[in-house]
Motif scaffolding. Structure first.
Motif, PDB file in Angstrom:
ATOM      1  N   GLY A 157       0.807  -1.224   0.000  1.00 23.78           N
ATOM      2  CA  GLY A 157       0.000   0.000   0.000  1.00 23.78           C
ATOM      3  C   GLY A 157       0.835   1.267   0.000  1.00 23.78           C
ATOM      4  O   GLY A 157       0.531   2.227  -0.709  1.00 23.78           O
ATOM      5  N   THR A 158       1.916   1.275   0.795  1.00 25.88           N
ATOM      6  CA  THR A 158       2.730   2.488   0.905  1.00 25.88           C
ATOM      7  C   THR A 158       3.409   2.805  -0.423  1.00 25.88           C
ATOM      8  O   THR A 158       3.427   3.968  -0.859  1.00 25.88           O
ATOM      9  N   THR A 159       3.956   1.782  -1.078  1.00 26.76           N
ATOM     10  CA  THR A 159       4.627   2.037  -2.352  1.00 26.76           C
ATOM     11  C   THR A 159       3.606   2.396  -3.438  1.00 26.76           C
ATOM     12  O   THR A 159       3.888   3.181  -4.338  1.00 26.76           O
ATOM     13  N   PHE A 160       2.385   1.839  -3.331  1.00 23.06           N
ATOM     14  CA  PHE A 160       1.322   2.198  -4.274  1.00 23.06           C
ATOM     15  C   PHE A 160       0.970   3.678  -4.120  1.00 23.06           C
ATOM     16  O   PHE A 160       0.818   4.412  -5.108  1.00 23.06           O
ATOM     17  N   ALA A 161       0.857   4.131  -2.847  1.00 21.44           N
ATOM     18  CA  ALA A 161       0.537   5.542  -2.596  1.00 21.44           C
ATOM     19  C   ALA A 161       1.630   6.440  -3.154  1.00 21.44           C
ATOM     20  O   ALA A 161       1.343   7.487  -3.751  1.00 21.44           O
ATOM     21  N   ALA A 162       2.899   6.031  -2.991  1.00 22.48           N
ATOM     22  CA  ALA A 162       4.013   6.848  -3.492  1.00 22.48           C
ATOM     23  C   ALA A 162       3.992   6.897  -5.017  1.00 22.48           C
ATOM     24  O   ALA A 162       4.227   7.941  -5.630  1.00 22.48           O
TER      25      ALA A 162
END
Lengths: 332, 115
Positions: A157-162
């Protein structure tokens, strides 16, 4: 700042689609072709059993108001840029020679979504994207794997948001659809600028008028010229002051225009879903209670009263969590 | 900047001269559709076998070994539909009504127009 407006965050992301040839498991094809096929297979809402009975992946959390995917293959050529016929004749422009056209280096996938937000901060956007990934990650991967850099960059999720943050562009036209009544907006304080404009404008006019009069008077007696610096100075001070006031007023209008609208009443998704549920439940109640409503005897009135009491007890109008309408369901 | 064509979305017979590329003979097979659902399934199953306009590796334009590439087929296969064929496949009316009148009329109806 229309990216955040009316208590909603309007996310717009332009994601470049891969341009290399790929194998989609059945045939050698292009990513944009495979992407289009993949998008066509997403259920857009709760499907009927006849259509497969699927449900939109965006209905798996209670944060999406609207979400949309669009593919932009290329920019459209709007036609020749017009120019004055006279100028063309003078410059000997040959109208049969084509003007340069713009084209995109790759197709783009557009993702737009709007969700509830309090301040429109990046942290709120990231928390939405992380939740979206955690609830519909596999479906999103099936779509975004055709986009440049997705496979190598996105793992959670975090890398998707970035990744999405890098592709985000400013939303310039947001879609506020929940204003039943116009919001109470403060008036621009025009009175605050009234007297400063009158005083500085008066000084400017007085200074200019006096300067002209002195110049005329100097034609008859040169001694009047000694007063000239005072009148000219007054006009100059008035002009500078007026300029500053107009600039301040302009900046104040622009700053007021840049402020997001306040949230519309009851416009967050849980309230909207509850309202939809109440509407459909009340419609059903009205249909079921027609006989009691038409009756004129005391027993019918009492039955209607009791039924409505149990309707309120069952639907709990003030409880947003339950019972409520599931997201992604279309119906009355 | 030139337009980048999506070659995978264009049939091979549109952009290639098959006759000059080692396919001297052609054969036309006409199919009649009775059952819309079965017809659509047939087309879906046939799709991976359709020859697209993607370039094949050749001595003049080599494509790197290991890279995903469209191989030169033994037989080039392409499909076409008549307007009534699309109707028989159950294509949405919304799509059908957007077709050009000449295509809807078909070749037979328009043949007398040619001298």
């Amino acid at each position: 700042m229309p990216t955040f407006d009316g208590g909603h965050y309007f996310l717009t992301a332009l994601i470049p689609v891969r341009t290399d040839v790929m194998n989609d498991g059945r045939a050698v094809t292009s990513p944009v072709h495979a992407l289009r096929k993949q998008l066509s297979m997403i259920p857009t809402a709760a499907d009927t059993p006849l259509r497969g009975g699927g449900q939109s992946p965006f209905a798996r959390n209670r944060r999406n108001h609207f979400a949309r995917f669009v593919i932009i293959d290329d920019v459209a050529y709007n036609g020749r840029l017009g120019q004055s016929t006279a100028l063309n004749a003078i410059n000997q422009v040959n109208l049969t020679v084509a003007q340069p056209q713009d084209h995109l280096k790759s197709p783009f996938l557009v993702f737009v979504a709007d969700f509830d937000a309090k301040s429109g901060s990046n942290a709120e956007r990231n928390s939405y994207l992380v939740e979206l990934w955690n609830t519909a990650g596999q479906d999103l991967r099936e779509i975004f794997r055709f986009c440049q850099g997705f496979d190598s960059r996105v793992t959670d999720g975090t890398t998707f948001a970035a990744y999405m943050a890098d592709c985000q562009i400013e939303t310039t036209m947001s879609f506020n659809d929940y204003y039943a009544d116009p919001p109470a907006l403060p008036m621009w304080p025009a009175d605050m600028y009234k007297w400063p404009v009158i005083v500085s404008g008066g000084a400017l006019l007085l200074g200019l008028g006096a300067t002209l009069l002195l110049l005329v008077a100097a034609l008859f007696a040169r001694s009047w010229l000694s007063w000239l610096p005072y009148s000219f100075g007054l006009g100059l001070v008035g002009a500078v002051a007026l300029g500053l006031i107009v600039l301040t007023a302009y900046m104040s209008v622009m700053a007021a225009g840049g402020k997001p609208f306040p949230s519309a009443q009851d416009s967050d998704l849980p309230t909207v879903l509850k309202a939809l549920h109440l509407r459909s439940a009340f419609t059903r109640f009205v249909i079921d209670s027609q006989m009691q409503a038409a009756g004129t005897d005391a027993a019918s009135a009492q039955k209607l009263y009791d039924d409505f009491k149990s309707f309120v007890t069952e639907t709990k109008p003030h409880n947003l969590d339950t019972p409520t309408q599931a997201p992604g369901v279309i119906g009355i | 900047m030139a337009v980048a064509l999506d070659l995978a979305d264009i049939q091979g017979n549109i952009l290639r001269a098959y006759g000059k590329q080692g396919f001297p003979k052609g054969r036309f097979i006409t199919l009649h559709i009775d059952d819309a659902a079965k017809g659509r399934k047939f087309v879906t199953d046939l799709l991976p076998g359709i020859t697209t306009a993607l370039p094949w590796p050749s001595s003049r334009k080599p494509i790197a070994e290991g890279a995903v590439r469209a191989e030169r087929p033994q037989v080039a296969v392409n499909i076409a539909f008549s307007w009534y064929g699309l109707l028989a496949l159950g294509i949405p009316t919304r799509t059908l009504r957007g077709m050009p009148y000449e295509f809807i009329d078909g070749m037979m109806a328009r043949a007398p127009m040619t001298p």
